[in-house]
Design a protein around this motif. Structure first.
Motif, PDB file in Angstrom:
ATOM      1  N   ARG A 193      10.561 -71.797  14.618  1.00 57.83           N
ATOM      2  CA  ARG A 193       9.035 -72.488  14.671  1.00 57.83           C
ATOM      3  C   ARG A 193       8.268 -71.371  15.684  1.00 57.83           C
ATOM      4  NH1 ARG A 193       4.990 -74.225  12.455  1.00 57.83           N
ATOM      5  NH2 ARG A 193       3.590 -75.496  13.610  1.00 57.83           N
ATOM      6  N   LEU A 194       8.729 -70.717  16.789  1.00 64.24           N
ATOM      7  CA  LEU A 194       8.063 -70.151  17.691  1.00 64.24           C
ATOM      8  C   LEU A 194       7.921 -68.709  16.832  1.00 64.24           C
ATOM      9  CD1 LEU A 194       9.827 -70.737  20.997  1.00 64.24           C
ATOM     10  CD2 LEU A 194       7.437 -71.307  20.391  1.00 64.24           C
ATOM     11  N   THR A 195       8.836 -68.110  16.300  1.00 66.46           N
ATOM     12  CA  THR A 195       8.803 -67.197  15.297  1.00 66.46           C
ATOM     13  C   THR A 195       7.533 -67.023  14.495  1.00 66.46           C
ATOM     14  OG1 THR A 195      11.334 -66.423  15.636  1.00 66.46           O
ATOM     15  CG2 THR A 195      10.003 -65.393  13.816  1.00 66.46           C
ATOM     16  N   GLY A 210       4.087 -65.057  14.868  1.00 63.61           N
ATOM     17  CA  GLY A 210       3.694 -63.979  13.868  1.00 63.61           C
ATOM     18  C   GLY A 210       2.307 -64.090  13.428  1.00 63.61           C
ATOM     19  N   VAL A 211       1.871 -65.185  13.377  1.00 65.59           N
ATOM     20  CA  VAL A 211       0.440 -65.516  12.944  1.00 65.59           C
ATOM     21  C   VAL A 211      -0.498 -65.603  14.243  1.00 65.59           C
ATOM     22  CG1 VAL A 211       0.974 -66.671  10.866  1.00 65.59           C
ATOM     23  CG2 VAL A 211       0.713 -67.982  13.021  1.00 65.59           C
ATOM     24  N   GLY A 212       0.127 -65.322  15.617  1.00 59.85           N
ATOM     25  CA  GLY A 212      -0.852 -65.289  16.715  1.00 59.85           C
ATOM     26  C   GLY A 212      -1.285 -66.472  17.405  1.00 59.85           C
ATOM     27  N   ASN A 213      -0.539 -67.631  16.972  1.00 56.75           N
ATOM     28  CA  ASN A 213      -1.020 -68.951  17.265  1.00 56.75           C
ATOM     29  C   ASN A 213      -0.337 -69.201  18.579  1.00 56.75           C
ATOM     30  OD1 ASN A 213      -1.666 -71.684  17.759  1.00 56.75           O
ATOM     31  ND2 ASN A 213      -1.158 -71.982  15.396  1.00 56.75           N
ATOM     32  N   SER A 230       3.753 -61.816  24.119  1.00 54.52           N
ATOM     33  CA  SER A 230       3.760 -60.258  23.811  1.00 54.52           C
ATOM     34  C   SER A 230       3.014 -60.376  22.773  1.00 54.52           C
ATOM     35  CB  SER A 230       5.341 -60.012  23.365  1.00 54.52           C
ATOM     36  OG  SER A 230       5.672 -60.569  22.362  1.00 54.52           O
ATOM     37  N   PHE A 231       2.849 -61.326  21.688  1.00 58.63           N
ATOM     38  CA  PHE A 231       1.821 -61.030  20.324  1.00 58.63           C
ATOM     39  C   PHE A 231       0.433 -61.168  20.923  1.00 58.63           C
ATOM     40  CE2 PHE A 231       5.815 -61.909  18.615  1.00 58.63           C
ATOM     41  CZ  PHE A 231       5.600 -61.391  17.293  1.00 58.63           C
ATOM     42  N   VAL A 232      -0.092 -62.015  22.082  1.00 60.40           N
ATOM     43  CA  VAL A 232      -1.143 -61.813  22.609  1.00 60.40           C
ATOM     44  C   VAL A 232      -1.739 -60.530  23.054  1.00 60.40           C
ATOM     45  CG1 VAL A 232      -2.580 -62.842  24.407  1.00 60.40           C
ATOM     46  CG2 VAL A 232      -1.123 -64.507  23.364  1.00 60.40           C
ATOM     47  N   GLU A 233      -0.897 -59.888  23.619  1.00 64.98           N
ATOM     48  CA  GLU A 233      -1.040 -58.447  24.006  1.00 64.98           C
ATOM     49  C   GLU A 233      -1.098 -57.544  23.013  1.00 64.98           C
ATOM     50  OE1 GLU A 233      -1.343 -57.072  27.610  1.00 64.98           O
ATOM     51  OE2 GLU A 233      -2.191 -58.967  27.211  1.00 64.98           O
ATOM     52  N   GLY A 234      -0.355 -57.875  21.867  1.00 61.98           N
ATOM     53  CA  GLY A 234      -0.268 -57.076  20.851  1.00 61.98           C
ATOM     54  C   GLY A 234      -1.685 -56.934  19.985  1.00 61.98           C
TER      55      GLY A 234
END
Length: 245
Positions: free
Chosen positions: A32-34, A38-41, A170-174
């Protein structure tokens, strides 16, 4: 599944909590986290982690922004807005008093603190909160968790949550923050955000702006839809981060 009891320390005193936690299996959580990362949620990702450890509310903070004026340090949160505003100073003071070595040693280790005396936890919540410190690149983050009185928290799950929170952050940073808005708030919607941030209710805002309470609620609903937030507190935090108010 019953989580193991956690004994932490706060100012040298042991912390004991009791209760039972029922959550998704780890494998389902990671899948679920993946998907969410992946969609930045990040909001929903932090909500899933909060439920996984048996906590009730989350606040994800960037410690490199703590010294800045306002609430720019908040990445996402479902804490009550007034509580966030009051605790920001305490977080900044505590972090500035911590040595660099202490910051490194406490990475991924759950620690417990008591809310400042002037802060009131939501009804049914403990006056203590759990802090999980982690890094994404050179940026330090903290996931702050509020939990119900007499709730068991698993130390193992808390450490797992810190690792998974780092993955999500890390996706927030990306992706970067949405400083360049792909939406437009109306003047009335911004006014409503401002007055909510001042602690006003819908009825009070209606009197101030001279329009009906239902209209105020419609404006606030529109704001939350445009900002992809689920609560007023999240909408205000998002607005402050993006200089909307």
């Amino acid at each position: 599944m019953e989580a193991e009891s956690l004994a932490g320390s706060m100012n040298g005193a042991p912390l004991a909590v009791s209760g039972v936690v029922h959550t998704l299996p780890r494998e389902q959580l990671i899948r679920r986290l993946t998907q969410l990362a992946g969609v930045g949620n990040i909001d929903e990702a932090m909500r899933c982690l909060t439920e996984y450890v048996g906590a009730a509310r989350f606040l994800l903070a960037r410690y490199d922004l703590l010294q800045e004026q306002g609430l720019n340090f908040i990445v996402t949160s479902n804490w009550p807005f007034d509580l966030v505003r009051r605790i920001s100073t305490a977080l900044s003071d505590n972090y500035s008093r911590t040595t660099e070595l202490e910051k490194c040693v406490t990475l991924l280790q759950p620690s417990f603190e008591r809310l400042p005396a002037e802060c009131r936890a939501p009804p049914g919540m403990s006056q203590q909160y759990c802090s999980l410190l982690f890094c994404v690149g050179r940026v330090r983050f903290a996931l702050l968790l509020l939990f119900e009185d007499q709730m068991i928290l698993s130390q193992e799950r808390l450490r797992e949550a810190a690792l998974l929170a780092a993955y999500g952050a890390s996706f927030v940073e990306g992706h970067g923050q949405r400083n360049d808005r792909d939406f437009e708030l109306t003047e009335r919607e911004v006014e409503c955000l401002f007055w909510i941030a001042e602690g006003k209710t819908s009825d009070e805002i209606a009197v101030i702006l001279g329009i009906s309470r239902n209209t105020i609620n419609n404006y606030i609903t529109s704001v939350m839809r445009k900002t992809a937030t689920k609560t007023r507190s999240e909408a205000i935090a998002y607005a402050v981060r993006n200089n909307l108010v």
